[in-house]
Each structure stands twice: as C-alpha cells, then as structure tokens.
Motif scaffolding. Sequence first.
Motif, PDB file in Angstrom:
ATOM      1  N   GLN A 626     -16.654 -36.445  -9.757  1.00  0.00           N
ATOM      2  CA  GLN A 626     -16.126 -35.245 -10.397  1.00  0.00           C
ATOM      3  C   GLN A 626     -16.122 -34.070  -9.423  1.00  0.00           C
ATOM      4  O   GLN A 626     -15.206 -33.240  -9.440  1.00  0.00           O
ATOM      5  CB  GLN A 626     -16.949 -34.905 -11.634  1.00  0.00           C
ATOM      6  CG  GLN A 626     -16.363 -33.783 -12.470  1.00  0.00           C
ATOM      7  CD  GLN A 626     -17.271 -33.403 -13.619  1.00  0.00           C
ATOM      8  OE1 GLN A 626     -18.487 -33.244 -13.431  1.00  0.00           O
ATOM      9  NE2 GLN A 626     -16.698 -33.262 -14.816  1.00  0.00           N
ATOM     10  N   ARG A 627     -17.112 -33.998  -8.546  1.00  0.00           N
ATOM     11  CA  ARG A 627     -17.147 -32.909  -7.570  1.00  0.00           C
ATOM     12  C   ARG A 627     -15.932 -32.966  -6.637  1.00  0.00           C
ATOM     13  O   ARG A 627     -15.431 -31.936  -6.186  1.00  0.00           O
ATOM     14  CB  ARG A 627     -18.444 -32.951  -6.767  1.00  0.00           C
ATOM     15  CG  ARG A 627     -19.624 -32.314  -7.489  1.00  0.00           C
ATOM     16  CD  ARG A 627     -20.820 -32.151  -6.565  1.00  0.00           C
ATOM     17  NE  ARG A 627     -21.482 -33.430  -6.320  1.00  0.00           N
ATOM     18  CZ  ARG A 627     -22.445 -33.933  -7.104  1.00  0.00           C
ATOM     19  NH1 ARG A 627     -22.853 -33.251  -8.169  1.00  0.00           N
ATOM     20  NH2 ARG A 627     -23.010 -35.086  -6.817  1.00  0.00           N
ATOM     21  N   LEU A 628     -15.452 -34.175  -6.342  1.00  0.00           N
ATOM     22  CA  LEU A 628     -14.258 -34.308  -5.515  1.00  0.00           C
ATOM     23  C   LEU A 628     -13.046 -33.670  -6.194  1.00  0.00           C
ATOM     24  O   LEU A 628     -12.179 -33.100  -5.537  1.00  0.00           O
ATOM     25  CB  LEU A 628     -13.964 -35.780  -5.238  1.00  0.00           C
ATOM     26  CG  LEU A 628     -14.990 -36.577  -4.421  1.00  0.00           C
ATOM     27  CD1 LEU A 628     -14.625 -38.053  -4.410  1.00  0.00           C
ATOM     28  CD2 LEU A 628     -15.081 -36.038  -2.997  1.00  0.00           C
ATOM     29  N   GLY A 634      -4.335 -32.421  -6.485  1.00  0.00           N
ATOM     30  CA  GLY A 634      -3.512 -33.325  -7.279  1.00  0.00           C
ATOM     31  C   GLY A 634      -2.608 -34.224  -6.470  1.00  0.00           C
ATOM     32  O   GLY A 634      -1.761 -34.930  -7.037  1.00  0.00           O
ATOM     33  N   SER A 635      -2.773 -34.236  -5.164  1.00  0.00           N
ATOM     34  CA  SER A 635      -1.938 -35.062  -4.299  1.00  0.00           C
ATOM     35  C   SER A 635      -2.566 -36.430  -4.096  1.00  0.00           C
ATOM     36  O   SER A 635      -3.739 -36.532  -3.701  1.00  0.00           O
ATOM     37  CB  SER A 635      -1.735 -34.379  -2.950  1.00  0.00           C
ATOM     38  OG  SER A 635      -1.051 -35.233  -2.054  1.00  0.00           O
ATOM     39  N   ALA A 642     -10.566 -37.907  -3.434  1.00  0.00           N
ATOM     40  CA  ALA A 642     -10.391 -37.497  -4.823  1.00  0.00           C
ATOM     41  C   ALA A 642      -9.313 -38.323  -5.513  1.00  0.00           C
ATOM     42  O   ALA A 642      -9.429 -38.671  -6.693  1.00  0.00           O
ATOM     43  CB  ALA A 642     -10.039 -36.016  -4.888  1.00  0.00           C
ATOM     44  N   ALA A 643      -8.238 -38.643  -4.780  1.00  0.00           N
ATOM     45  CA  ALA A 643      -7.167 -39.441  -5.360  1.00  0.00           C
ATOM     46  C   ALA A 643      -7.661 -40.827  -5.748  1.00  0.00           C
ATOM     47  O   ALA A 643      -7.283 -41.371  -6.798  1.00  0.00           O
ATOM     48  CB  ALA A 643      -5.997 -39.537  -4.381  1.00  0.00           C
ATOM     49  N   ALA A 644      -8.509 -41.418  -4.910  1.00  0.00           N
ATOM     50  CA  ALA A 644      -9.055 -42.730  -5.234  1.00  0.00           C
ATOM     51  C   ALA A 644      -9.880 -42.665  -6.514  1.00  0.00           C
ATOM     52  O   ALA A 644      -9.752 -43.522  -7.405  1.00  0.00           O
ATOM     53  CB  ALA A 644      -9.909 -43.240  -4.072  1.00  0.00           C
ATOM     54  N   TYR A 645     -10.718 -41.645  -6.621  1.00  0.00           N
ATOM     55  CA  TYR A 645     -11.556 -41.504  -7.814  1.00  0.00           C
ATOM     56  C   TYR A 645     -10.700 -41.237  -9.045  1.00  0.00           C
ATOM     57  O   TYR A 645     -10.910 -41.849 -10.110  1.00  0.00           O
ATOM     58  CB  TYR A 645     -12.549 -40.366  -7.605  1.00  0.00           C
ATOM     59  CG  TYR A 645     -13.408 -40.082  -8.813  1.00  0.00           C
ATOM     60  CD1 TYR A 645     -14.364 -40.992  -9.257  1.00  0.00           C
ATOM     61  CD2 TYR A 645     -13.271 -38.884  -9.516  1.00  0.00           C
ATOM     62  CE1 TYR A 645     -15.157 -40.732 -10.363  1.00  0.00           C
ATOM     63  CE2 TYR A 645     -14.057 -38.616 -10.624  1.00  0.00           C
ATOM     64  CZ  TYR A 645     -15.000 -39.539 -11.044  1.00  0.00           C
ATOM     65  OH  TYR A 645     -15.780 -39.279 -12.147  1.00  0.00           O
ATOM     66  N   PHE A 646      -9.722 -40.360  -8.925  1.00  0.00           N
ATOM     67  CA  PHE A 646      -8.890 -40.050 -10.082  1.00  0.00           C
ATOM     68  C   PHE A 646      -8.150 -41.290 -10.566  1.00  0.00           C
ATOM     69  O   PHE A 646      -8.034 -41.513 -11.784  1.00  0.00           O
ATOM     70  CB  PHE A 646      -7.885 -38.952  -9.747  1.00  0.00           C
ATOM     71  CG  PHE A 646      -6.975 -38.642 -10.903  1.00  0.00           C
ATOM     72  CD1 PHE A 646      -7.404 -37.832 -11.945  1.00  0.00           C
ATOM     73  CD2 PHE A 646      -5.702 -39.188 -10.971  1.00  0.00           C
ATOM     74  CE1 PHE A 646      -6.586 -37.570 -13.039  1.00  0.00           C
ATOM     75  CE2 PHE A 646      -4.868 -38.929 -12.046  1.00  0.00           C
ATOM     76  CZ  PHE A 646      -5.313 -38.117 -13.086  1.00  0.00           C
ATOM     77  N   ALA A 647      -7.617 -42.095  -9.656  1.00  0.00           N
ATOM     78  CA  ALA A 647      -6.905 -43.307 -10.066  1.00  0.00           C
ATOM     79  C   ALA A 647      -7.815 -44.236 -10.850  1.00  0.00           C
ATOM     80  O   ALA A 647      -7.407 -44.833 -11.858  1.00  0.00           O
ATOM     81  CB  ALA A 647      -6.338 -44.016  -8.836  1.00  0.00           C
ATOM     82  N   ARG A 729     -11.208 -43.541   0.176  1.00  0.00           N
ATOM     83  CA  ARG A 729      -9.831 -43.223   0.540  1.00  0.00           C
ATOM     84  C   ARG A 729      -8.884 -43.967  -0.396  1.00  0.00           C
ATOM     85  O   ARG A 729      -9.026 -45.167  -0.618  1.00  0.00           O
ATOM     86  CB  ARG A 729      -9.537 -43.626   1.999  1.00  0.00           C
ATOM     87  CG  ARG A 729     -10.370 -42.878   3.037  1.00  0.00           C
ATOM     88  CD  ARG A 729      -9.988 -41.408   3.108  1.00  0.00           C
ATOM     89  NE  ARG A 729     -10.778 -40.678   4.096  1.00  0.00           N
ATOM     90  CZ  ARG A 729     -11.898 -40.026   3.837  1.00  0.00           C
ATOM     91  NH1 ARG A 729     -12.388 -39.996   2.601  1.00  0.00           N
ATOM     92  NH2 ARG A 729     -12.541 -39.393   4.796  1.00  0.00           N
ATOM     93  N   TRP A 730      -7.891 -43.232  -0.909  1.00  0.00           N
ATOM     94  CA  TRP A 730      -6.913 -43.831  -1.809  1.00  0.00           C
ATOM     95  C   TRP A 730      -6.180 -44.981  -1.124  1.00  0.00           C
ATOM     96  O   TRP A 730      -5.915 -46.033  -1.716  1.00  0.00           O
ATOM     97  CB  TRP A 730      -5.941 -42.756  -2.278  1.00  0.00           C
ATOM     98  CG  TRP A 730      -4.786 -43.188  -3.133  1.00  0.00           C
ATOM     99  CD1 TRP A 730      -3.505 -42.757  -3.028  1.00  0.00           C
ATOM    100  CD2 TRP A 730      -4.790 -44.063  -4.279  1.00  0.00           C
ATOM    101  NE1 TRP A 730      -2.710 -43.312  -3.995  1.00  0.00           N
ATOM    102  CE2 TRP A 730      -3.487 -44.130  -4.779  1.00  0.00           C
ATOM    103  CE3 TRP A 730      -5.781 -44.817  -4.903  1.00  0.00           C
ATOM    104  CZ2 TRP A 730      -3.118 -44.905  -5.887  1.00  0.00           C
ATOM    105  CZ3 TRP A 730      -5.439 -45.589  -6.018  1.00  0.00           C
ATOM    106  CH2 TRP A 730      -4.124 -45.629  -6.496  1.00  0.00           C
TER     107      TRP A 730
END
Length: 855
Positions: A626-628, A634-635, A642-647, A729-730
């Motif tokens: 969540q901190r990421l 949003g990219s 952060a993108a990896a975690y969000f996915a 890494r995404w």
Amino acid sequence: MARPRVVRTALVTVAAIVVLVLVAVVVGGVVVLRRPLPTSSGTLSLPGLTRPVTVTRDARGVPTITATSATDLFRAQGFVAAQDRFFQMDYRRHVTAGRLSELVGADARALEADKVVRTLGWHRVAEQEWGLLDATTQSYLTAYAEGVNSYLATRDPGSIAVEYTVLGLRVQVAQPEPWQPVDSLAWLKAMAWDLRSNYEDELGRARAYRTIGDVGKVDELFPPYPQQLNAPILPSGGDATVVPTVARAQVPLGDGQAQDAFAAADRALTAVPVLLGTGAATGSNSWAVSGAHTASGKPILANDPHLELTAPGIWSQVGLRCQQVSADCPFDVSGFGFAGMPGVVIGHDAKLAWGLTNMGADVTDLFLDRVDDRSGTQLVNGAQVPLQVRHETIRVNGGDDVDLVVRTTTHGPIISDVLDLSGATSAPTPDRSTSAFQVSLGWTASTPGRTAEAIFRLDAAATAADVAAAAALFDVPAQNIVFATTDGHIGYQAPGRIPIRETVPGDVPSDGSWPRPGWDSAYDWQGWVPSAQLPHVLDPPEGFVVAANQAVLPQGTGPFLTADYDMGYRSQRIRTLLTQQIAAGKKIDVASTQAVQDDTHSPMADVLLPALLKVDLGSGFEADGQRLLRTWDGSMSADSAAAAYFAAVWNNVLRLTFADDLPDHDAPTNDSRWIEVMRHVVDAPGSPWWDDRSTLGVVEGRDGVLRNAMIAARQQLTAQLGVRANEWRWGLLHQVRLEHPLLGGAGQPGVLRGAVNPAAQQVGGGSSSVDATGWDPSTGGYSVTAGPSMRMVVDLADLDSSTWVDLTGTSGHPASPHYSDQLSTWAAGRQFPWPFSAAATQADARSRLTLQPSA
C-alpha cells in the motif's frame, strides 16, 4: 475450474499432438531448420509474368514489389508470401475449410474445430462469394494463387517449411495442394469470426442468469456504455437518427433444457481456433490529427490493432508498387497484409492513409429455436418449417473419415448439437428422437459479400469518397475506418453489414444483447442498415478523430450498432492526451504520437486506487504494498513496483467480489466491462456484490474485501518476487511469451522450443491502457494474452518520415534472421523508419530479386 476462455494461439489445437523425435532434431536440426529459407537475391523464373518484376528487401527483410501490371504485381506477391509464410497460409486454409484433421491427424480438439467450422460453413460461403466479385478482383486473386503455386511447384514439403518435416514424424505429409483463390476468401471468414463482436456476452448473460436468476442483477454485470465519462467516436452524432427505446424479448432463460442448449453452443463455439484474437485486450487504437495541430501542417495517422500475439506474428509487411500508376495498374501502397490474402489491409498509398479498429457492431445473434427432431422441423409462428440438412465428410490423416450432419434453421446453423452434451446438467445427451431447444447462430458473414473487392479499393483510395465507396463493399468484419489524406483531410467511416432488429415487448432486451426467441419471426433480422446511413465524418471540428472500440454514436442515436461496446477508457485516454497537448500549444508530430501509443496509464487505478488508499493496513509488513501506491502515478510501466502490486490487488478484488456469484467458467476478466462494473460497485460500500457468499454468517463489505485483497497480494508477490516490495517489477510478472504454435508447446523437447520460441519480453501496459498488453485474471497469472500486433504512425506531410513495427518479423521460418528481429524493438515501444518513395526504398534495399517471365 476456470473455463478455457479461447484457444490462445493459432495452432494450439495441434501442439499437444506432435510427437517429435529429439535425436532427429539434434542431428539434423540446423539443416532441417535452414532448408526452407528462400532465395532473396539474383534472378528466378516465375511462370505467367508478362514483364520482369523486382523484389527488394530492406534490413528487416520487408519486401517491396514493383511490377508493370496489376496481375504481375499480385502474382509476385503470392510467390513472395509463399517464400516467407506458406505454412501459416496452409494452416489457415485447413482451419477455415474445417480440414485441420486432414493436416495434423487424429486429435479430439482438431476434430471438434473441424466440426464447428464445417457447421458454420466458412469455406462454403467463400465459394459463393467468388461469383459476386468483379472480374478485376477475380484476376488479382487468381494471379496471387498462381504465384503461390509457382513457388510450391519447385519445392518438396521439407523445403517449404520445417513444420512439414515435424508433422512427417507423426502423419503422412503429402505435397501441399495448390492454392485456390477461394482459399484467400475463406481467410476473410476467419477475420470476421474473431472480430465478430458480442456473442460471448450473449452467452455470458444467459449463463449468469442461471446462477443469479435476476435479469436486473445480470444487467449490473453488463453495464451500458458510460457516455458521461468516455466520448463516442462521433461526439456530436453527425447525421445520426433517433433510436427508439429498446423493448424486451420473451426467452425462457431459466428452462433447464434451454440452459443445456446454451452450454452446448458455448462449448462448440469455444472449439474454433483463434486466428486473430479475442478476449481481454483484443481491440485496436486508431486516430488521425488534422494539420492544424501538427508540426508539419499536414495530418498524422496512427494505428495499432490489439490481437493475438504469436510467432510468427499475424501481419506481413509489404510494399506493392506499379511502375507507372494508371487506371489499369492503380497501386502504390505499403503496409500490413495477411499471408494468404493479396493486397494491403492497413497502411497508406501515395495520397491516403487508413487504419482499422474493430467497431464491435453486433453482427451475431443466438436464436433459441424449438426443433422437432422426429420431423426435422422448427417451430415458426405456430407452424413447422423444415430444417435444411447437409452432410459433410471430415477426413482424418491416418484415421477413419468422420461423417457430420449439419442442420440449419431459418436463422443459421444449429450449433448446440455439433458436439455432445456430456456436460449437460438437466438432461442426457439428446438422440434427436424428441423435440428440444436448440441454439442456432445468425451471423452476417454467413451471407456472401464483397470484402475482398473493398480491400483492393482501399489500396488505391485517394479521397474520402473513395473510402466511402470501399466501405460500402466492406461487409465483414465490421470495422472503424479512420483515414487521412496528403491534401489535408481527416475522417471516419463505418463500413459493415449491420442487421436491423425490430424491438418487441417482452422480458429481456430485444436489441441482440440476449438470445432471441426463434419461434417468433418478429425477432428475426429485418435486413441490413443501408451503407449511406452508416456513421461517418469528414474534418471534424475538434481537429482529430479517435476510434478505439468505443461507442460510435451518442446514446439514443442511430443506426443501432450494438449494446456491447468496449467501455471507452482507452479511447478517452487518447483524447485526453491529444487535447492536453493541443491546449498546451505543443504541435503533434511522429514522436509524440508514438508516445501516446506507448502510454501505460491504468484506468483501473483511476477507479480503485482512491478506495485502496483509505483501507487501514497498519504500518507493518502487510502495508508495504500500500505504501507503494501512495506515490504511484497510475502508470503500468514495466519497471514499476507499485504497478506489480496493484495488478495483484486488482486480480484479488475481482475474484473475491464476483467469483462466488458466477459460474465457474465465467470468472471476471480484464476487459473494460469489468472496469465499468467495478466503478459502480466501488461507490456502493454496502452492495451485495461485496458479500462473499462462501463465508457464511460474515458480510465483508467493500473495505473488508479490499483489505483481504491487499493482504493476499502482499503474500503472493512475496512468494513470486521476493520480500522487498520496492524491488518488485511489473515487467517480471507481465511478459510476452511468444510460442510457435506447432513446435513451441510445453510438450516438445526443450532444445526445439528454444529454437522456435523467441525470448520472453518484459512489457508494461495492461488491458485497458493505450498500450493494451492484456492479461487475464481468471488464469491466476499476468502473462500477456493479447496486445498491439503491430504499430504504425503515418506522416501525411512526408510519407518517408512515417514509422512502423511488426510484432515478430517478416519471416515464418524459425531459422531466418527475420523471424523475430523486430520483437525487442516492439517490446521497447520503439518503431523503425518506414521508407515509401521509390528513391527511399531503393536506398534502403539490402537485397534485390528479379522475377523473370518463363521462356
């Protein structure tokens, strides 16, 4: 168990059946792989030519063919296509004719595919189309076929393609049969099938109703297009007419026998191999910007179709040039075509550039018919009407022939009885001795058309009127045509054969979004929308036009095209980026257009991120992900942690929110519909969708589901990528793994897979990003399932300044240096120069082949 969504690669139906002898590959591998490589320089004889033809190739092997007559031009194109991609052509021909078993031998999946394709009658319709084409188009197709056959006549199977050598280890491989002009036309049926629009949504609604039992709740999972957020292609509606409010149809959705028929139809349609692509991220981007907003003062056009990603790729780059452009030889065109089809499908000539995106028009309808198997009739308006019946024989290489009976209703072929109903839930497999519900398929491509003629007209188009004339013949698939001209115009034209549906009172919408009652002719199609009434615009006041699978017209205007568009998040992002640049006074050029194509912003993040940041995860291990997100833009860039975690969070949210309410094989995917569903649900913390029905006595609510999804994502990525969240890494999760469809599957020896499968590529993007590299959450992974199959940017001020890139390369031969030499450039979001003028292509040439008439 998750439903097998679609056949993910063109030849996956045969991959598991090929048993390769490893020793043979190791001992003779280099010779076997290199043997089919063609001659690309010097002089060769080509029977049928009237004058010599030159074929130059650039550093990436892209051919430019120059001839003095149109028939010589397409004869040479057929020869060159066979040099580079004949096995791909031959496979497509076997699939589109329902003859895959004839090529690969006994295999249950190949046989199922043959049965369904024969039932759909692709090749039969192509044969009927031949007589509709004008004599000129027939001459082009004939010349192309003769060029292919001239190449085949000089080579045995092993020197045509390595795939024949591999197949020869299992089945008898004969000399490939001659190519026929109708084989090219049949490929257009495969194009139309993969880009056919919404029958999956029709079946999805019917399946969801079985478990949910409420039309209103099902409609929440298939929301309307969000016009208040995402503009249609023609925001003002152009010359659109008013469409009446949709009425509803009487369909017994809850009937067990009807549901079994839908299930059988679903299984049959899923058996058809995918040749272009389907599912999340299948679509396209295209836009044109007027010279008022460009650095050159002339338009710029961009296109990147999002399709299946295979090795070799779907497209073949080619330049086709008449030495002297005239009425008899009108071609000076360059772009992307299909191996097996003469001409260029997307590209530009000396005066006009065009791109194609899938319109998504509803050109298929599922009809629930009442069929009396004893009398061979269907019920229509209270009377029994005879079915049409034909018999087909499927030949199996090395096995027994299989007989197939195809029955056709007034709406189309019956697809629910093609394969057995072993998965039926309420009735045994029917023996056709009693009356039953059956599902038939109405499809515009079942009616012969003149799309082949339209392609050649586009290849010689110079004006908006030329585009409109070509579009009037472009029957299937229904595509958006975006175009720009060197004299400064931009525009949009909708082609396609679009059904007219009457609205009738009832229980569910009669707009084609749900299956239709076949026993009442009021629900039959009432003809086609006249081509003059299809949406179009020339030089829109905005100064640009964007077509990225979104709605074409504002809600309530017509003609009615579909109820199931892409939700428009990609298209709106493109519009936003263009508008921002224009407002800032920055002139648009080729480089900035490429940057838009490579944009990885996630609309999923816009929908879900604010709610995720409000969830209290404390300050320990579980909150690292969540901190990421707190500083994330949003990219979905490949190097983003952060993108990896969000996915991972997104996948878990979809699963925890909806999986318990849907059939097992209908797990949520990443298509834009689910973004729109989530947008509505996330704003309703108490929605019943947030309740996980598998946890009895507990109502999670929105924040509970989000919290569980974030914790699960932290744990999953720790196992996959390591404990340090900032090192995720995404791109480590999200990779393009191209697989040779015959030789590259998991069942093949590793040394062979290494020889034919290009190296995996880490990429950014996502299903509804402009850089639409989609993944499917229902699989539990993040591998790219579809994406930009090519990219191009055309500069109408200086065509030689245009750029392009293919997914893999020009060659279908694994041993060729041009088998995958464009892949790393494609993955990095870069493009190559695209020389067009005679001087530029000659300067760029690395080899020269002269094709001489036979003595």
